[in-house]
Design an enzyme around this catalytic site. Structure first.
Site, PDB file in Angstrom:
ATOM      1  N   GLU A  91       3.101  -6.450   9.205  1.00 50.62           N
ATOM      2  CA  GLU A  91       2.958  -5.548   9.189  1.00 50.62           C
ATOM      3  C   GLU A  91       3.750  -4.243   8.274  1.00 50.62           C
ATOM      4  O   GLU A  91       3.647  -3.375   7.473  1.00 50.62           O
ATOM      5  CB  GLU A  91       3.810  -4.579  10.705  1.00 50.62           C
ATOM      6  CG  GLU A  91       2.767  -5.141  11.821  1.00 50.62           C
ATOM      7  CD  GLU A  91       1.392  -3.869  11.979  1.00 50.62           C
ATOM      8  OE1 GLU A  91       1.543  -2.606  11.145  1.00 50.62           O
ATOM      9  OE2 GLU A  91       0.186  -4.137  11.453  1.00 50.62           O
ATOM     10  N   ASP A  98     -11.127  -0.048 -24.389  1.00 49.57           N
ATOM     11  CA  ASP A  98     -11.125   0.154 -23.008  1.00 49.57           C
ATOM     12  C   ASP A  98     -11.116   1.119 -22.321  1.00 49.57           C
ATOM     13  O   ASP A  98     -10.557   2.509 -23.041  1.00 49.57           O
ATOM     14  CB  ASP A  98     -10.134  -0.448 -22.581  1.00 49.57           C
ATOM     15  CG  ASP A  98      -9.842  -2.287 -22.634  1.00 49.57           C
ATOM     16  OD1 ASP A  98     -11.378  -2.873 -22.633  1.00 49.57           O
ATOM     17  OD2 ASP A  98      -8.412  -2.486 -21.831  1.00 49.57           O
ATOM     18  N   PRO A 103       0.842  -1.102  -0.067  1.00 52.27           N
ATOM     19  CA  PRO A 103       0.395  -0.282  -0.127  1.00 52.27           C
ATOM     20  C   PRO A 103       0.831   1.073   0.462  1.00 52.27           C
ATOM     21  O   PRO A 103       0.192   2.670   0.201  1.00 52.27           O
ATOM     22  CB  PRO A 103      -1.144  -0.184   1.071  1.00 52.27           C
ATOM     23  CG  PRO A 103      -0.196  -1.615   2.499  1.00 52.27           C
ATOM     24  CD  PRO A 103       0.402  -1.999   0.996  1.00 52.27           C
ATOM     25  N   ARG A 137      -3.752  -8.659 -20.376  1.00 47.56           N
ATOM     26  CA  ARG A 137      -4.332  -8.784 -21.577  1.00 47.56           C
ATOM     27  C   ARG A 137      -3.829  -7.364 -22.481  1.00 47.56           C
ATOM     28  O   ARG A 137      -4.511  -6.879 -23.434  1.00 47.56           O
ATOM     29  CB  ARG A 137      -6.030  -8.092 -21.298  1.00 47.56           C
ATOM     30  CG  ARG A 137      -5.506  -6.757 -19.956  1.00 47.56           C
ATOM     31  CD  ARG A 137      -7.037  -6.790 -19.334  1.00 47.56           C
ATOM     32  NE  ARG A 137      -8.471  -6.789 -20.320  1.00 47.56           N
ATOM     33  CZ  ARG A 137      -8.298  -5.610 -21.175  1.00 47.56           C
ATOM     34  NH1 ARG A 137      -7.798  -4.863 -20.967  1.00 47.56           N
ATOM     35  NH2 ARG A 137      -9.622  -5.982 -21.803  1.00 47.56           N
TER      36      ARG A 137
END
Ligand code: ADE
Length: 233
Positions: A114, A166, A87, A151
Site C-alpha cells: 500500500e 529527441d 505514484p 542515455r
C-alpha cells in the site's frame, strides 16, 4: 555514474539492465549498477519487509528498518542522490532525466504494497512518479528513470545515437523519419528529404515537428510558443 536499486524483486530489474544502451554502458564500465534486495536487511527472522498499518485499514505497509538498513550499507550513501519511486511523487519528465544525469551516484527505492512507512521519506531527497497510474511496484518505474537518465550522460550514446533531436529535448515532439525504400505501397518519402538541400531539410523538419506537436500535444505546443515569445522569437 553509480546507481543502486533497492528492491525486493531484483530479478524484475537485473535482466533489463544488461540490455541495450544501459547494458553497453555497464559493460564498458561507464556505469556501475548494484541491485540490492532489501529483504536481506530485515531484522525479522522470517525476513518480513511489510506489516499491517497502525490505525487499521486494508493492505500492508513497507517497514522502515529493512529499507534504512539496506540504504546505510551502500558505500557513500550519504552523498548520493536518493529517489523514491511512488505514484505520489513529482511527475517525471525529460527535464528530470537531464537533472538526474548530472549526479555521480543515484540510489533508487522501489516500493510495494500500500505504501511506505512515512518515516522512510526523511532519508530520501525526492519522490518521483512516472505517470498517473498505479503499478504493482516501483521496479518498472525505476527502469524508466534509469533508461532515460543514463542515455543523457555525456559519452554514453555514440554519435549515431545523439539525443539532441529527441522528442522533448527542445520542448517539441520529434519530426517524422524515413529510410529506404523511397516508395512503399504507394507511400513516398517526402521529396525534400532526398533533395540534398540541408537548409530546406532543416526547415521541413522544424515545420513538421511544430505541426505534430500542435496536433498531438497542444499542451507542449502552447508552452513552446510562450517560451519563443519570451525570447522574442
Ligand atoms: N510505483 C507504483 N506506481 C508508480 C508510478 N506510477 N510511478 C512511480 N512509482 C510507482
Amino acid at each position: 555514474m553509480r546507481i543502486d536499486v533497492l528492491t525486493i524483486f531484483p530479478d524484475m530489474v537485473k535482466p533489463v539492465l544488461g540490455q541495450s544502451i544501459v547494458g553497453r554502458a555497464v559493460y564498458e564500465k561507464k556505469l556501475t549498477i548494484h541491485v540490492i534486495d532489501f529483504r536481506e536487511y530485515s531484522p525479522n527472522k522470517h525476513k518480513k519487509v511489510d506489516d499491517t498499518p497502525y490505525g487499521g485499514g486494508a493492505g500492508m505497509v513497507l517497514r522502515v528498518e529493512p529499507v534504512i538498513n539496506a540504504l546505510r550499507a551502500i558505500d557513500g550513501y550519504e552523498k548520493a542522490h536518493k529517489v523514491i519511486m511512488t505514484p505520489q511523487g513529482k511527475p517525471y519528465a525529460q527535464t528530470d532525466a537531464a537533472r538526474l544525469s548530472t549526479h555521480d551516484h543515484l540510489i533508487i527505492l522501489c516500493g510495494h504494497y500500500e505504501g511506505f512507512d512515512e518515516r522512510i521519506h526523511a532519508y530520501f531527497d525526492e519522490e518521483i512518479s512516472i505517470g498517473d497510474y498505479v503499478l504493482t511496484g516501483g521496479e518498472v518505474a525505476a527502469l524508466v528513470l534509469i533508461e532515460s537518465t543514463v542515455r543523457l550522460i555525456p559519452g554514453i550514446l555514440n554519435k549515431d545515437e545523439s539525443h539532441q533531436d529527441d522528442s522533448f529535448s527542445d520542448g517539441l515532439l520529434e519530426y517524422p523519419h524515413y529510410t529506404r525504400p523511397r516508395e512503399f505501397e504507394g507511400k513516398r518519402v517526402p521529396e525534400v528529404l532526398m533533395s540534398g538541400n540541408h537548409q530546406a531539410i532543416e526547415n521541413w523538419r522544424r515545420t513538421e515537428a511544430l505541426k505534430r506537436t500542435k496536433t498531438r500535444r497542444p499542451d507542449l505546443y502552447a508552452r513552446h510558443q510562450k517560451a519563443q515569445k519570451k525570447h522574442g522569437k
